[in-house]
Design a protein around this motif. Sequence first.
Motif, PDB file in Angstrom:
ATOM      1  N   ILE A 255      56.326  52.472  45.055  1.00 52.44           N
ATOM      2  CA  ILE A 255      57.033  51.477  44.241  1.00 52.44           C
ATOM      3  C   ILE A 255      57.673  52.188  43.054  1.00 52.44           C
ATOM      4  O   ILE A 255      57.006  52.923  42.330  1.00 52.44           O
ATOM      5  CB  ILE A 255      56.070  50.384  43.756  1.00 52.44           C
ATOM      6  CG1 ILE A 255      55.533  49.591  44.955  1.00 52.44           C
ATOM      7  CG2 ILE A 255      56.762  49.439  42.774  1.00 52.44           C
ATOM      8  CD1 ILE A 255      54.491  48.565  44.588  1.00 52.44           C
ATOM      9  N   THR A 256      58.972  51.977  42.869  1.00 52.75           N
ATOM     10  CA  THR A 256      59.705  52.665  41.808  1.00 52.75           C
ATOM     11  C   THR A 256      60.061  51.748  40.643  1.00 52.75           C
ATOM     12  O   THR A 256      60.375  52.236  39.559  1.00 52.75           O
ATOM     13  CB  THR A 256      61.002  53.282  42.360  1.00 52.75           C
ATOM     14  OG1 THR A 256      61.776  52.253  43.014  1.00 52.75           O
ATOM     15  CG2 THR A 256      60.682  54.384  43.366  1.00 52.75           C
ATOM     16  N   GLU A 257      60.026  50.435  40.843  1.00 54.39           N
ATOM     17  CA  GLU A 257      60.368  49.519  39.756  1.00 54.39           C
ATOM     18  C   GLU A 257      59.598  48.217  39.926  1.00 54.39           C
ATOM     19  O   GLU A 257      59.385  47.752  41.050  1.00 54.39           O
ATOM     20  CB  GLU A 257      61.868  49.247  39.710  1.00 54.39           C
ATOM     21  CG  GLU A 257      62.334  48.595  38.430  1.00 54.39           C
ATOM     22  CD  GLU A 257      63.676  49.151  37.946  1.00 54.39           C
ATOM     23  OE1 GLU A 257      64.032  48.836  36.803  1.00 54.39           O
ATOM     24  OE2 GLU A 257      64.328  49.883  38.689  1.00 54.39           O
ATOM     25  N   ILE A 258      59.174  47.650  38.803  1.00 54.64           N
ATOM     26  CA  ILE A 258      58.442  46.384  38.797  1.00 54.64           C
ATOM     27  C   ILE A 258      59.207  45.418  37.909  1.00 54.64           C
ATOM     28  O   ILE A 258      59.514  45.736  36.757  1.00 54.64           O
ATOM     29  CB  ILE A 258      57.008  46.569  38.260  1.00 54.64           C
ATOM     30  CG1 ILE A 258      56.268  47.644  39.058  1.00 54.64           C
ATOM     31  CG2 ILE A 258      56.244  45.255  38.302  1.00 54.64           C
ATOM     32  CD1 ILE A 258      54.989  48.104  38.404  1.00 54.64           C
ATOM     33  N   MET A 259      59.512  44.229  38.423  1.00 57.17           N
ATOM     34  CA  MET A 259      60.303  43.246  37.689  1.00 57.17           C
ATOM     35  C   MET A 259      59.568  41.910  37.662  1.00 57.17           C
ATOM     36  O   MET A 259      59.371  41.287  38.705  1.00 57.17           O
ATOM     37  CB  MET A 259      61.676  43.064  38.346  1.00 57.17           C
ATOM     38  CG  MET A 259      62.572  44.286  38.244  1.00 57.17           C
ATOM     39  SD  MET A 259      63.640  44.525  39.674  1.00 57.17           S
ATOM     40  CE  MET A 259      62.487  45.264  40.836  1.00 57.17           C
ATOM     41  N   VAL A 260      59.132  41.506  36.476  1.00 57.61           N
ATOM     42  CA  VAL A 260      58.449  40.223  36.295  1.00 57.61           C
ATOM     43  C   VAL A 260      59.456  39.239  35.721  1.00 57.61           C
ATOM     44  O   VAL A 260      59.829  39.331  34.552  1.00 57.61           O
ATOM     45  CB  VAL A 260      57.234  40.369  35.349  1.00 57.61           C
ATOM     46  CG1 VAL A 260      56.522  39.036  35.187  1.00 57.61           C
ATOM     47  CG2 VAL A 260      56.267  41.435  35.875  1.00 57.61           C
ATOM     48  N   ASN A 261      59.936  38.310  36.551  1.00 58.36           N
ATOM     49  CA  ASN A 261      60.895  37.299  36.081  1.00 58.36           C
ATOM     50  C   ASN A 261      60.196  36.249  35.225  1.00 58.36           C
ATOM     51  O   ASN A 261      60.728  35.810  34.215  1.00 58.36           O
ATOM     52  CB  ASN A 261      61.578  36.634  37.262  1.00 58.36           C
ATOM     53  CG  ASN A 261      62.447  37.602  38.032  1.00 58.36           C
ATOM     54  OD1 ASN A 261      62.704  38.714  37.583  1.00 58.36           O
ATOM     55  ND2 ASN A 261      62.891  37.196  39.205  1.00 58.36           N
ATOM     56  N   ASN A 262      59.028  35.820  35.655  1.00 54.37           N
ATOM     57  CA  ASN A 262      58.122  34.963  34.898  1.00 54.37           C
ATOM     58  C   ASN A 262      56.756  35.108  35.555  1.00 54.37           C
ATOM     59  O   ASN A 262      56.600  35.897  36.479  1.00 54.37           O
ATOM     60  CB  ASN A 262      58.604  33.495  34.866  1.00 54.37           C
ATOM     61  CG  ASN A 262      58.813  32.929  36.259  1.00 54.37           C
ATOM     62  OD1 ASN A 262      57.902  32.894  37.071  1.00 54.37           O
ATOM     63  ND2 ASN A 262      60.037  32.477  36.539  1.00 54.37           N
ATOM     64  N   TYR A 263      55.783  34.373  35.087  1.00 57.16           N
ATOM     65  CA  TYR A 263      54.424  34.629  35.578  1.00 57.16           C
ATOM     66  C   TYR A 263      54.260  34.314  37.060  1.00 57.16           C
ATOM     67  O   TYR A 263      53.344  34.833  37.715  1.00 57.16           O
ATOM     68  CB  TYR A 263      53.404  33.839  34.744  1.00 57.16           C
ATOM     69  CG  TYR A 263      53.272  32.366  35.086  1.00 57.16           C
ATOM     70  CD1 TYR A 263      52.319  31.927  35.998  1.00 57.16           C
ATOM     71  CD2 TYR A 263      54.079  31.417  34.480  1.00 57.16           C
ATOM     72  CE1 TYR A 263      52.182  30.585  36.308  1.00 57.16           C
ATOM     73  CE2 TYR A 263      53.957  30.081  34.772  1.00 57.16           C
ATOM     74  CZ  TYR A 263      53.000  29.666  35.683  1.00 57.16           C
ATOM     75  OH  TYR A 263      52.868  28.337  35.986  1.00 57.16           O
ATOM     76  N   LYS A 264      55.160  33.515  37.637  1.00 61.41           N
ATOM     77  CA  LYS A 264      55.059  33.169  39.052  1.00 61.41           C
ATOM     78  C   LYS A 264      55.939  34.035  39.948  1.00 61.41           C
ATOM     79  O   LYS A 264      55.833  33.944  41.168  1.00 61.41           O
ATOM     80  CB  LYS A 264      55.455  31.696  39.257  1.00 61.41           C
ATOM     81  CG  LYS A 264      54.485  30.712  38.631  1.00 61.41           C
ATOM     82  CD  LYS A 264      54.847  29.287  38.987  1.00 61.41           C
ATOM     83  CE  LYS A 264      56.153  28.849  38.344  1.00 61.41           C
ATOM     84  NZ  LYS A 264      56.450  27.425  38.589  1.00 61.41           N
TER      85      LYS A 264
END
Length: 599
Positions: A255-264
């Motif tokens: 995994i090269t990138e982690i994107m949290v748009n919101n908690y869900k």
Amino acid sequence: MMLDNTFNYSISAMFDFYYQRGSSRRKVFQAVGQHCSIGSARSNDLVIDSRQLSKRQAELRLEDTGVFIRDVGSLTGCWVNRERVVDFGPLSDLDEVEVGDVRLSLKSVRYSAAAKPSKDILESDSVAPLTSHTSVRTPSVAGASGMSTPTVADDSSALALSDDSDAQAAADEMAYWGQIVHEQLLFQMDLQRKDVNRMSDEVLRRESDDLIKDIIGRLGTELPDTLDRARLARNVLNESVGLGPLEEFLDDESITEIMVNNYKEIFIERDGKLERSQVTFSSDATVSAVIDRIISPLGRRIDESSPIVDARLKDGSRVNAIIPPLALKGPSLTIRKFPKHRMKFDDLIATDAVSSAMVDFLKVCVEMRKNMVVSGGTGSGKTTLLNVLSNFIPATDRIVTIEDAAELKLIQPNLVSLESRPPNLEGRGEIPIRDLVKNSLRMRPDRIVVGECRGGEALDMLQAMNTGHNGSLTTIHANNPRDVLSRLEVLVLMAGMELPVSAIREQVASAVDLIIQQTRFPCGSRKITRITEIVGVESGTVQLQDIFKFQQHAFDENKRVVGHFEATGAIPSFYEELRYLGYEMDLSNFSQAAESVTA
């Protein structure tokens, strides 16, 4: 509500929901029947004495498809997931409902049915008779599609669910119980008067782990048999004292990138492709806690007055966070991971990101102290390439690196790393990159490396390149080498100096020797698509000369780019200068022989 007509039913329905006012403890309200009114007047089912609530603020009602909420005409309104609603539903337990200063979340729906089978059914030997009172209850965690309706079936029937539905249901169940255990953990710590601020990370993790296991043990049979208790404990521990569900993504090197748009909503990038993760946070508050946990050791802050922050993890991974009121869906977090092992050009050659002839040329450029700009779009690998290029810098050179958030990992012994500072709570104390570039000139650097030029520091960087600090490196956002020149002109003008465009172009042509264009293709592969030399200014236009380029042919059956690296046949001007000085230079790399590659 669709019921089998071979039975006579008497259905009674009730639903439960959590409510919490301000920072008080969350409570459960059991609504009897299919309606529940909320307000400050004593005639409501749920009475809350608050000035922010109307006498009759909202109404919850149970329908066939689930629980709905309706605003009955209040001034402050009803909000679901930070959006104002008039009539919304069906609600799931993951929806955040706000009524005045009260937060609500659905817990469960209960159905009780008294069923009497018809005469034909009783006479059939193939169906076992039902008991006189059958209680049917939906799972405590509702999926995104809402609450399921009650069904009555014999033991031989089975409900076929897709793998995706099973995975989502399991994730929802894990999130639901994780939230309960996490709340109990906070309550226990408060009860035992634990001063977590004075605990070391190791002690805090150990004591939290013991409390979590004790809480799960006390829950006992309340937990579903299908629930993985070990994973539940690990998830709650990570969310309490670590980075929550992000811990497993940080450990996964693919995994090269982690994107949290919101908690869900959590998306990850794997092999250049985006995919949605089934793992979620339990609430917005846990996302905010993770953000605070990352930035606090760095002396940075994030709040409503300063809702954007750039930071880094201990391994150098880049972090960006943004919170409400700017982020409408809740706190958002983006982490650009860096490889755990130090990248070298051999790794880039192995992935067909560059050819061996291009590497040989870049090695000579770094050693001969040529000023270079690495350009490309977001996520194209500019910082990674900058790190790889730094491997060729001699250990005898003194280097000063300047960044917004320290990401570069140079191995030279004589290295000074500088990092800009945002303003404090009073809006004072900010130290931008431009000030650091000016200060670096007084630190006797041989080379200056600026993580990224995005403002007026471009002028100071060009002046440094023109005043004896040859071999300096920087990155810039641009689509191609010609756009680099246009963007540099704009950035120099942002410094507030009213310079004529002709003077800026002369400065750029004199300072920058090479532009290395990095490109990320739709298939996820990253390549150095051009190495371009700046050869001077003619008739007011900066002249460019491509030395190497990547020639794209097509896409293969897997939609991955197919092409080859080739030399244009042009000889860099400084190679001729080196030959005049007596250096023997290998010019075979600049022949037009193509090196085919497939992404």
